[in-house]
Design a protein around this motif. Structure first.
Motif, short mmCIF file in Angstrom:
data_model
loop_
_atom_site.label_atom_id
_atom_site.label_comp_id
_atom_site.label_asym_id
_atom_site.label_seq_id
_atom_site.Cartn_x
_atom_site.Cartn_y
_atom_site.Cartn_z
N LEU A 36 0.86 -1.19 0.00
CA LEU A 36 0.00 0.00 0.00
C LEU A 36 0.89 1.23 0.00
CD1 LEU A 36 -2.82 1.38 0.35
CD2 LEU A 36 -2.34 1.34 2.80
N GLY A 37 0.70 2.09 -0.98
CA GLY A 37 1.39 3.37 -1.04
C GLY A 37 0.36 4.48 -1.04
N ALA A 38 0.80 5.70 -0.76
CA ALA A 38 -0.15 6.81 -0.68
C ALA A 38 0.56 8.13 -0.93
CB ALA A 38 -0.81 6.85 0.70
N TRP A 39 -0.25 9.10 -1.30
CA TRP A 39 0.22 10.47 -1.24
C TRP A 39 0.20 10.85 0.23
CZ3 TRP A 39 -1.68 8.40 -5.55
CH2 TRP A 39 -1.12 8.79 -6.74
N PRO A 40 0.95 11.86 0.63
CA PRO A 40 1.02 12.18 2.06
C PRO A 40 -0.35 12.47 2.70
CG PRO A 40 2.74 13.33 0.87
CD PRO A 40 1.84 12.71 -0.16
N PHE A 41 -0.50 12.00 3.93
CA PHE A 41 -1.66 12.31 4.76
C PHE A 41 -1.31 13.50 5.64
CE2 PHE A 41 -2.51 7.91 3.77
CZ PHE A 41 -3.89 7.80 3.77
N LYS A 42 -2.29 14.37 5.89
CA LYS A 42 -2.11 15.50 6.81
C LYS A 42 -3.09 15.34 7.97
CE LYS A 42 -0.42 19.06 3.73
NZ LYS A 42 -0.59 20.42 3.22
N HIS A 43 -2.61 15.64 9.17
CA HIS A 43 -3.44 15.58 10.37
C HIS A 43 -3.20 16.82 11.22
CE1 HIS A 43 -4.31 11.27 9.82
NE2 HIS A 43 -3.04 11.12 9.51
N ASP A 44 -4.28 17.37 11.77
CA ASP A 44 -4.16 18.39 12.81
C ASP A 44 -3.89 17.68 14.12
OD1 ASP A 44 -4.64 20.57 11.12
OD2 ASP A 44 -6.81 20.39 11.38
N VAL A 45 -2.99 18.26 14.92
CA VAL A 45 -2.67 17.72 16.24
C VAL A 45 -3.12 18.74 17.27
CG1 VAL A 45 -0.81 16.92 17.75
CG2 VAL A 45 -0.67 16.50 15.28
N ASP A 46 -3.91 18.29 18.24
CA ASP A 46 -4.41 19.15 19.30
C ASP A 46 -3.97 18.62 20.65
OD1 ASP A 46 -5.86 20.76 17.45
OD2 ASP A 46 -7.51 19.34 17.49
N ILE A 47 -3.93 19.50 21.63
CA ILE A 47 -3.63 19.13 23.01
C ILE A 47 -4.88 19.41 23.84
CG2 ILE A 47 -2.23 19.62 25.05
CD1 ILE A 47 -0.53 18.42 22.89
N ALA A 48 -5.42 18.37 24.45
CA ALA A 48 -6.51 18.54 25.42
C ALA A 48 -5.86 18.54 26.79
CB ALA A 48 -7.52 17.40 25.28
N ALA A 49 -6.07 19.60 27.57
CA ALA A 49 -5.34 19.73 28.84
C ALA A 49 -6.06 20.68 29.79
CB ALA A 49 -3.93 20.23 28.58
N THR A 50 -5.62 20.62 31.03
CA THR A 50 -5.99 21.61 32.04
C THR A 50 -4.77 22.52 32.20
OG1 THR A 50 -7.45 20.06 33.15
CG2 THR A 50 -6.71 21.96 34.42
N ILE A 51 -4.98 23.82 32.01
CA ILE A 51 -3.88 24.78 32.07
C ILE A 51 -4.13 25.75 33.22
CG2 ILE A 51 -2.64 26.60 30.84
CD1 ILE A 51 -3.47 25.18 28.23
N THR A 52 -3.11 25.91 34.07
CA THR A 52 -3.22 26.83 35.21
C THR A 52 -2.21 27.95 35.01
OG1 THR A 52 -3.86 25.01 36.66
CG2 THR A 52 -3.07 27.03 37.72
N ASP A 53 -2.71 29.19 35.10
CA ASP A 53 -1.84 30.37 35.11
C ASP A 53 -1.51 30.61 36.58
OD1 ASP A 53 -0.74 32.91 35.26
OD2 ASP A 53 -2.00 33.70 33.65
N ASN A 54 -0.29 30.21 36.97
CA ASN A 54 0.10 30.26 38.38
C ASN A 54 0.20 31.69 38.90
OD1 ASN A 54 0.31 27.40 38.71
ND2 ASN A 54 2.21 27.49 37.54
N LEU A 55 0.47 32.66 38.04
CA LEU A 55 0.55 34.05 38.48
C LEU A 55 -0.82 34.64 38.74
CD1 LEU A 55 3.37 35.38 36.10
CD2 LEU A 55 3.56 34.65 38.48
N ALA A 56 -1.79 34.33 37.88
CA ALA A 56 -3.15 34.88 38.03
C ALA A 56 -4.05 33.97 38.87
CB ALA A 56 -3.77 35.10 36.66
N GLY A 57 -3.62 32.72 39.08
CA GLY A 57 -4.44 31.80 39.85
C GLY A 57 -5.67 31.31 39.10
N LEU A 58 -5.62 31.30 37.77
CA LEU A 58 -6.75 30.88 36.95
C LEU A 58 -6.48 29.51 36.34
CD1 LEU A 58 -7.37 34.22 35.04
CD2 LEU A 58 -8.65 33.34 37.00
N THR A 59 -7.51 28.67 36.30
CA THR A 59 -7.41 27.34 35.70
C THR A 59 -8.50 27.18 34.65
OG1 THR A 59 -6.52 26.39 37.74
CG2 THR A 59 -7.48 24.86 36.16
N THR A 60 -8.12 26.61 33.52
CA THR A 60 -9.08 26.35 32.45
C THR A 60 -8.77 25.00 31.81
OG1 THR A 60 -10.10 27.25 30.46
CG2 THR A 60 -7.73 27.54 30.68
N SER A 61 -9.79 24.34 31.30
CA SER A 61 -9.61 23.08 30.58
C SER A 61 -10.15 23.25 29.17
CB SER A 61 -10.37 21.94 31.27
OG SER A 61 -9.80 21.66 32.51
#
Length: 187
Positions: A36-61
């Motif tokens: 099996l051969g192919a032309w190149p495949f493209k994929h978007d890569v995302d990060i699902a995470a909880t991010i905390t701004d330690n200076l502002a004390g804010l957390t978001t997911s």
């Protein structure tokens, strides 16, 4: 200044579509070698995470775009054809997939957070296949198949805080593990 903590992070890879080409050589009535051969495949890569701004004390997911990858997944399989003389010819296959990553493009929002580059290592993995040929006449056929490929690549990133020397290290493993569905016209 930025002081972020990232927890519960998971890499997500979206679907990709490309044109494929398959070559099958029947070395007996039942056994075949398939490439099996192919032309190149493209994929978007995302990060699902909880991010905390330690200076502002804010957390978001949530999910953040991380980048885009382009790869080629050539696959080599041995197939067993159950009914080689019938009009409908189901088969199974097992083989190996080698995926090489041609490009990795980081989303422009990450350098301001200290991640300035990323890369994925090439991957070897198992490939399995289930399909069937429908014979139109003695020379022409329509082929349907589904393949699963084990694509697991080590993800490395380069961090640069603007003060110290940049550091590159492994962040984890990205599992793409795609299902590939194909409809082919064969001769």
């Amino acid at each position: 200044d930025v002081d972020l903590s990232i927890t519960n992070a998971a890499v997500q890879v979206d679907d990709g579509t490309s044109l494929t080409l398959s070559f099958t050589y029947m070395f007996t009535d039942n056994w075949a070698f398939d490439v099996l051969g192919a032309w190149p495949f493209k994929h978007d890569v995302d990060i699902a995470a909880t991010i905390t701004d330690n200076l502002a004390g804010l957390t978001t997911s949530g999910t953040l775009p991380f980048g885009e990858v382009e790869h080629l997944p050539p696959t080599f399989s041995v197939q067993y054809h159950f009914t080689p003389d019938a009009k409908f010819q189901p088969f199974v296959g097992v083989g190996v997939n080698y995926t090489t990553f041609l490009s990795e493009d980081l989303d422009p929002s990450w350098p301001s957070l200290g991640i300035v580059d990323f890369s994925l290592d090439d991957s070897f993995g198992l490939a399995v296949q289930l399909g069937a040929d429908w014979m139109l006449n003695d020379q022409w056929l329509v082929n349907f198949d589904a393949r699963w490929m084990n694509i697991e690549a080590d993800l490395s990133a380069t961090l640069d805080d603007g003060v110290n020397l940049p550091v590159t290290g492994k962040l984890g493993t990205v599992e793409i593990d795609p299902w590939v569905f194909a409809i082919n016209l064969g001769y």
